[in-house]
Write a protein that holds these residues in place. Structure first.
Motif, mmCIF file in Angstrom:
data_model
loop_
_atom_site.group_PDB
_atom_site.id
_atom_site.type_symbol
_atom_site.label_atom_id
_atom_site.label_comp_id
_atom_site.label_asym_id
_atom_site.label_seq_id
_atom_site.Cartn_x
_atom_site.Cartn_y
_atom_site.Cartn_z
ATOM 1 N N SER A 193 0.952 -1.263 0.031
ATOM 2 C CA SER A 193 0.073 -0.171 0.059
ATOM 3 C C SER A 193 0.862 1.203 0.200
ATOM 4 O O SER A 193 1.773 1.045 0.559
ATOM 5 N N ILE A 194 0.330 2.058 -0.745
ATOM 6 C CA ILE A 194 1.249 3.558 -0.906
ATOM 7 C C ILE A 194 0.816 4.375 0.217
ATOM 8 O O ILE A 194 -0.588 4.561 0.435
ATOM 9 N N SER A 195 1.516 5.130 1.119
ATOM 10 C CA SER A 195 1.079 6.039 2.055
ATOM 11 C C SER A 195 1.505 7.577 1.419
ATOM 12 O O SER A 195 2.367 7.628 0.515
ATOM 13 N N PHE A 196 0.681 8.416 1.633
ATOM 14 C CA PHE A 196 0.671 9.835 1.416
ATOM 15 C C PHE A 196 1.127 10.798 2.413
ATOM 16 O O PHE A 196 0.728 10.356 3.489
ATOM 17 N N GLU A 197 1.546 12.065 2.250
ATOM 18 C CA GLU A 197 1.968 12.903 3.262
ATOM 19 C C GLU A 197 0.885 13.558 3.991
ATOM 20 O O GLU A 197 1.089 14.002 5.257
ATOM 21 N N ILE A 198 -0.406 13.416 3.369
ATOM 22 C CA ILE A 198 -1.463 14.243 4.089
ATOM 23 C C ILE A 198 -2.420 13.034 4.315
ATOM 24 O O ILE A 198 -2.593 11.895 3.757
ATOM 25 N N PRO A 199 -3.281 13.250 5.345
ATOM 26 C CA PRO A 199 -4.297 12.443 5.810
ATOM 27 C C PRO A 199 -5.347 11.823 4.536
ATOM 28 O O PRO A 199 -5.695 12.745 3.706
ATOM 29 N N ILE A 200 -5.570 10.459 4.516
ATOM 30 C CA ILE A 200 -6.726 10.106 3.450
ATOM 31 C C ILE A 200 -7.720 9.483 4.160
ATOM 32 O O ILE A 200 -7.593 8.637 5.281
ATOM 33 N N ILE A 201 -9.005 10.059 3.814
ATOM 34 C CA ILE A 201 -10.296 9.413 4.484
ATOM 35 C C ILE A 201 -10.939 8.940 3.334
ATOM 36 O O ILE A 201 -11.312 9.223 2.426
ATOM 37 N N SER A 202 -11.392 7.445 3.667
ATOM 38 C CA SER A 202 -12.424 6.767 2.713
ATOM 39 C C SER A 202 -13.579 6.756 3.376
ATOM 40 O O SER A 202 -13.902 6.544 4.391
ATOM 41 N N VAL A 203 -14.653 6.997 2.494
ATOM 42 C CA VAL A 203 -15.987 6.884 2.722
ATOM 43 C C VAL A 203 -16.494 5.577 1.550
ATOM 44 O O VAL A 203 -16.339 5.732 0.536
ATOM 45 N N GLY A 204 -16.871 4.586 2.179
ATOM 46 C CA GLY A 204 -17.152 3.507 1.600
ATOM 47 C C GLY A 204 -18.464 2.721 2.217
ATOM 48 O O GLY A 204 -19.267 3.153 3.072
#
Length: 161
Positions: free
Chosen positions: A31-42
């Protein structure tokens, strides 16, 4: 009539998904991480769970709190392929056919939030980060998506289930 045929297929599908998740869990699939928060709505049920209204609400709430959100959607059901900027944070840039119903609705409702559709969520996030001043990304319909490390999963279910 077809139910007896579908049951073994559902078991096979479940086994494939279980193996895939195990490969992610043990690190063989990354999995790839990013420097900013990632929120998933599913969701875990099909249709009608309120994902789109939640994405709109969450984007407005984050913006009101001083954040600069961007939205990435797969654009399910759209009449186009590839990466398309639906809204650049100032203007709606495409039509409903190219964007898909839900991203287009988000673009109509959210006048200052960039929205990108892409089957490749990683490419969508990279484009968002390269082209727009966002400090948080909302992934629409990405609960089962494991290629991006998420900081939060919001899972919607139908009130009738």
């Amino acid at each position: 009539m077809f139910l007896p045929l579908l049951i073994p297929l559902s078991w096979l599908y479940g086994l494939i998904i279980w193996i895939r998740n195990c490969l992610f869990n043990i690190g063989l699939l990354g999995s790839i991480s990013f420097e900013i928060p990632i929120i998933s709505v599913g969701n875990i049920t099909t249709g009608g769970t309120g994902k789109t209204p939640m994405v709109i609400y969450l984007a407005k709430l984050l913006e009101k709190s001083g954040c600069k959100p961007g939205i990435i959607s797969r654009g399910y059901g759209r009449g186009s392929n590839g990466l398309i900027v639906v809204h650049n944070g100032n203007n709606l840039l495409t039509d409903v056919d190219a964007a898909g119903d839900e991203p287009y609705l988000m673009g109509m409702e959210l006048n200052s939030i960039p929205i990108i559709v892409s089957e490749n969520r990683i490419a969508g996030i990279e484009e968002m980060l390269a082209g727009y001043s966002v400090d948080i990304v909302i992934l629409d319909d990405a609960f089962q998506h494991r290629q991006v490390k998420k900081n939060m999963d919001m899972v919607m279910i139908s009130a009738y289930d």
